[in-house]
Design a protein around this motif. Structure first.
Motif, short mmCIF file in Angstrom:
data_model
loop_
_atom_site.label_atom_id
_atom_site.label_comp_id
_atom_site.label_asym_id
_atom_site.label_seq_id
_atom_site.Cartn_x
_atom_site.Cartn_y
_atom_site.Cartn_z
N PRO A 54 7.97 0.73 -2.55
CA PRO A 54 9.19 1.54 -2.73
C PRO A 54 8.90 2.73 -3.65
O PRO A 54 8.06 2.64 -4.55
N PRO A 55 9.58 3.85 -3.42
CA PRO A 55 9.34 5.03 -4.26
C PRO A 55 9.77 4.79 -5.70
O PRO A 55 10.74 4.08 -5.97
N GLU A 56 9.05 5.41 -6.61
CA GLU A 56 9.36 5.26 -8.03
C GLU A 56 10.66 5.99 -8.36
O GLU A 56 10.89 7.11 -7.88
N ASN A 70 9.26 -1.43 -11.61
CA ASN A 70 7.94 -1.80 -12.12
C ASN A 70 7.61 -3.26 -11.81
O ASN A 70 6.46 -3.60 -11.51
N LEU A 71 8.60 -4.13 -11.89
CA LEU A 71 8.38 -5.54 -11.59
C LEU A 71 7.98 -5.74 -10.13
O LEU A 71 7.03 -6.47 -9.83
N VAL A 72 8.70 -5.10 -9.22
CA VAL A 72 8.38 -5.22 -7.79
C VAL A 72 7.03 -4.59 -7.50
O VAL A 72 6.21 -5.15 -6.75
N ASP A 73 6.76 -3.44 -8.09
CA ASP A 73 5.48 -2.77 -7.87
C ASP A 73 4.32 -3.64 -8.33
O ASP A 73 3.32 -3.81 -7.61
N SER A 74 4.44 -4.22 -9.51
CA SER A 74 3.38 -5.07 -10.05
C SER A 74 3.18 -6.32 -9.20
O SER A 74 2.05 -6.72 -8.91
N ALA A 75 4.29 -6.96 -8.81
CA ALA A 75 4.19 -8.17 -8.00
C ALA A 75 3.53 -7.88 -6.65
O ALA A 75 2.71 -8.67 -6.16
N SER A 76 3.86 -6.74 -6.05
CA SER A 76 3.30 -6.39 -4.74
C SER A 76 1.81 -6.10 -4.84
O SER A 76 1.01 -6.56 -4.01
N ARG A 77 1.42 -5.33 -5.84
CA ARG A 77 0.00 -5.00 -6.00
C ARG A 77 -0.81 -6.26 -6.29
O ARG A 77 -1.92 -6.42 -5.79
N PHE A 78 -0.25 -7.15 -7.10
CA PHE A 78 -0.97 -8.37 -7.43
C PHE A 78 -1.15 -9.25 -6.20
O PHE A 78 -2.22 -9.84 -5.99
N ALA A 79 -0.11 -9.33 -5.37
CA ALA A 79 -0.17 -10.15 -4.16
C ALA A 79 -1.00 -9.50 -3.05
O ALA A 79 -1.27 -10.13 -2.03
#
Length: 216
Positions: A54-56, A70-79
């Motif tokens: 999703p766009p920042e 930031n939470l969604v971005d971090s969770a997605s990158r980690f997964a």
């Protein structure tokens, strides 16, 4: 005196003996792959594309929206994969004062909690995030094993979407792999690896993506 059975020529016994021994010989040549899941080896390690995230939020967006992004971005990158329906939710807070929050990230329908520390102020606020559990998708984990171990056949013992605690001595999540051929990537034809979710807070790894370590 009962009649004895007719003798069978030795040349006829040999093929039967070889046929009986063949399954044992094949088993000895490599691991049993029947319990593993098979799929093509990917060309690259799984990794989420920026375009799929999703766009920042803009500079003028509410601070709470920035934290949840930031939470969604971090969770997605980690997964190592994006979920278009991923979402985060935090309790309401006042940006002018310090706050300790527990936020929830829903990724592919599965929840995981994050601790968020807000450093509030009248003119500026900042935040630090720490996951209590990390989302890992089984299909993505198995593809990472396929890529790193150079094999089509893998099985990770986990839920389809698994939340792995970031701290504590819980049961490790492991993946078994095997192949019926040699490869330059590994010395053997079978093995087990562990899915690692260590974070900078724990002092291990960079925390950007889940990774694999060998199980001795």
């Amino acid at each position: 005196m009962p009649a004895s059975a007719p003798a069978v020529p030795a040349r006829l016994l040999r093929p039967a003996a070889l046929a009986a021994a063949l399954p044992l010989a094949l088993t000895a040549c490599g691991p049993d792959l029947s319990s593993l899941r098979s799929a093509p080896i990917p060309d690259d390690a799984p990794r989420v594309a920026d375009a799929d995230l999703p766009p920042e939020p803009g500079e003028d967006a509410p601070f709470a929206d920035k934290i949840e992004w930031n939470l969604v971005d971090s969770a997605s990158r980690f997964a190592r994969v994006a979920d278009p329906d991923a979402a985060a939710e935090c309790p309401e807070f006042d940006t002018s004062v310090d706050s300790e929050l527990v936020c929830t990230v829903v990724f592919q329908g599965v929840e995981a909690e994050w601790e968020v520390t807000v450093n509030g102020g009248d003119y500026f606020a900042s935040s630090q995030m720490r996951p209590l559990g990390r989302h890992v998708v089984r299909d993505v984990a198995e593809d990472l094993v396929r890529f790193e171990m150079d094999t089509e056949t893998v099985r990770c013992d986990m839920d389809e979407v698994h939340v792995i605690p970031t701290e504590g001595d819980g049961e490790p999540v492991t993946c078994t792999w095997g192949r019926d051929r040699d490869s330059w990537r590994t010395e053997g034809r079978e093995g087990t690896v562990r899915i690692e979710v260590s974070t900078p807070h724990a002092g291990m790894g960079n925390g950007e993506e889940f990774w694999l370590s060998p199980v001795e």
